[in-house]
Design an enzyme around this catalytic site. Sequence first.
Site, PDB file in Angstrom:
ATOM      1  N   ASP A  41       6.355   3.757  -4.828  1.00 50.56           N
ATOM      2  CA  ASP A  41       6.574   4.579  -3.504  1.00 50.56           C
ATOM      3  C   ASP A  41       7.392   3.739  -2.712  1.00 50.56           C
ATOM      4  OD1 ASP A  41       5.207   6.660  -4.384  1.00 50.56           O
ATOM      5  OD2 ASP A  41       3.296   6.252  -3.443  1.00 50.56           O
ATOM      6  N   VAL A  42       7.174   2.428  -2.866  1.00 51.16           N
ATOM      7  CA  VAL A  42       7.474   1.440  -1.984  1.00 51.16           C
ATOM      8  C   VAL A  42       8.428   0.335  -2.623  1.00 51.16           C
ATOM      9  CG1 VAL A  42       7.378  -0.430  -0.056  1.00 51.16           C
ATOM     10  CG2 VAL A  42       5.917   1.936  -0.249  1.00 51.16           C
TER      11      VAL A  42
END
Lengths: 317, 317
Positions: A41-42
Amino acid sequence: MANAAAARRGSLSMMATVATPGAASVKRLTSPEEELLKNTDVFIFDCDGVIWRGDSLIDKVPSVLEKLRAMGKRMFFVTNNSTKSRKGYKSKFSSLGLDVQDEEIFSSSFAAAAYLEQKNFKATGKKVYVIGEVGIGEELDLIGVPHIGGPADKGKTIELTPGYALEIDHDVGAVVVGFDRHFNYHKIQYAQLAINENGAEFIATNMDAVTHLTDAQEWAGAGSMVGCIKGCTGKEPTLVGKPSPLMIDYIVYKYKIPKDKICMVGDRLDTDILFGKDNGLKTVLTLSGVTSEEKLLGAANKIHPDFFVSSIADFFP
Amino acid sequence: MANAAAARRGSLSMMATVATPGAASVKRLTSPEEELLKNTDVFIFDCDGVIWRGDSLIDKVPSVLEKLRAMGKRMFFVTNNSTKSRKGYKSKFSSLGLDVQDEEIFSSSFAAAAYLEQKNFKATGKKVYVIGEVGIGEELDLIGVPHIGGPADKGKTIELTPGYALEIDHDVGAVVVGFDRHFNYHKIQYAQLAINENGAEFIATNMDAVTHLTDAQEWAGAGSMVGCIKGCTGKEPTLVGKPSPLMIDYIVYKYKIPKDKICMVGDRLDTDILFGKDNGLKTVLTLSGVTSEEKLLGAANKIHPDFFVSSIADFFP
C-alpha cells in the site's frame, strides 16, 4: 561510482535470476504486479540513486510515480540530507517536474522536528542549538520550537585570552547536529558545553559517512559533524534519520498502515535495505544508484533485499 | 574543577592512608626515598595539573625538579597538546622559570613526527596533510617530511557548483589530526579524500575529549577533530599520544632504560595512570590537578596508582 555501476549493470542485465553462494535469496523482480504491487500500500523511496542522481531525474520515474498514484498507492520520499526542509525539498522535486506534497517528504531535518514534537519538547520552554544548515531551523519554526546557532554561527571564531570562557544560553535543552559546510570550532565548543554542562540532549539527523553534494566526488557527510560531537562529549546521539525506526513508527502511527504493507525502495544495502529489513518492511534494491549487481549478488554481501530492479521503471515493464 | 578538587583535598589531607572497599591498594606516598626514589631512574611527568595549572606553576615544582636532577634522575615532560612543537613548549617552560631541554619534552606533535620517522615515512617520498596548529608542522620540518594543510588552510571554504570536485594532492600518504581551533569543512573533506581515496594513513595526536585552553572552562579537545575524521571515513586512527605505548617504546629504545625503572606521574586516572599501568610503569597520581581524593579512593574507581601525593612537592617532604 554510479557510472561504474551502470557499466557493470550493462554486462549483467540479461540475467534474470542469479544463484550465488552468498545470495541465494536475492531475486530480480520479474512479475511486479504479482510479487510486489498487489500486496503493497505504501512505497518509501530513498531519493538519491532512486528518484534522481545529483541533479538529473532517473529515466521514466515520473510515469512510474503517476501509475502508482493511479493505483491508489501512498508514497513517501526519504532523504538523510538535513540541509533543506520539506518545503525546500519540494522545490527540488518541482524543478525536476515531479509533483509531490510536503507531507510526502521525509527529510532528516523534518525527522528531528518530528522527534522533538513527539517528546513535547516545546512544553519544556527550552531552545535548540543547531549545527547544520537552513533546513533544520525551518522545520523547528513550523513546530514553534525556538532555536539558535545554525547559519547564524557561520564564520564565528574563538579568540582565546587568559581566563576566557564561551558563554552559552542556559536554556538550550537539545543540540541537533546535521550536515554543516560552515562547521567551526565555535559551534563545536557551544555544542560540547550545552551537552556536557547543560545536559542538553544530543540529536543527530543522520550519521552518513559520505554524501553526494555534487556528482563529481563523495563528500564528507553528517557523520563528520556527529562524530566530532561524539568525540568531545563521549556521548552517543539520538539518531532520527535512517536507519532509526522513528520514521516508520511515525508513518505507521499517523496513517494506520501495517508494516507488511510498506515497501522500502533504495540503492544502498547497508542503509536503505538494512533499514527496511530491521523495521519489518518489504525491501527492493534498485541498481540505479551506488550498488552494483556484482556487489549485491557477491558472497560477501549478507544484506538481502526481497527483490532487486535495474530501476523503478521495472515496476511497470 | 581544579579548585573544587583543592577544596576537597584540604578536608582530607590529614589522612595518610585510607582503606575503602574499592581502593585497598591505593597508598599515599609517605617514605618517598624508600618507596619511590631509590628504585626509579626516569620520571615521566604529565604537565597540566602536575607541573602547572593553566599559566601558573604549581608550588615548589622548580626545587623538586632540581633535586631530582641533582640525584641523577632523568625526566620527560609529556603533553597531549599538539598545538606547539617541543621548541614551542620549551618557551612555555622558560616563561615559567623552568630550564628543560627540547629532548625532555614529549608533545603529541613530536610523537606524530617520531612515529613517521620510525616508519621511515620520508623514504616514501610522500607528504603529510595536517589538521592542527603550528606544532605538528614544526616537528615535521625537523625530520624533513613535507607537509601541507594546517594553518595554511585556515578560513578556506567550499563553494559548491554542479560537478565541482575538491582536488587533492595525490602524494598525501598520511593525515595527522590534532587539535585545531580553525577546523573547517575544507579540511574535513581534504582528509576524507586523502584517507578514503588515496589510502593515506590516519594518525591522531590524541583523542582527549576536552582540554584546558583556558582555566575558565573545559574546551572541546582533539577528540573532536579525530572523531570527525572517524565519522566520515569509518576508520580508526593510529594514536601516537597518550595512552598509546609509542612514547614509552621510544624512551626504552632510545635510552635503554627498563620499564620498571620508569615512573609515570599524572593527575588523571583514566589517561595518565592507566597509560602508566598499561605500559608496565610505576605510577603516581598527584591531587594537584583534576582528580579529587574522594574520586581516587571511592569504590567506583578501578584504576589504582601505586602511590598518590598532594603534589610532587611530597617527593621531598
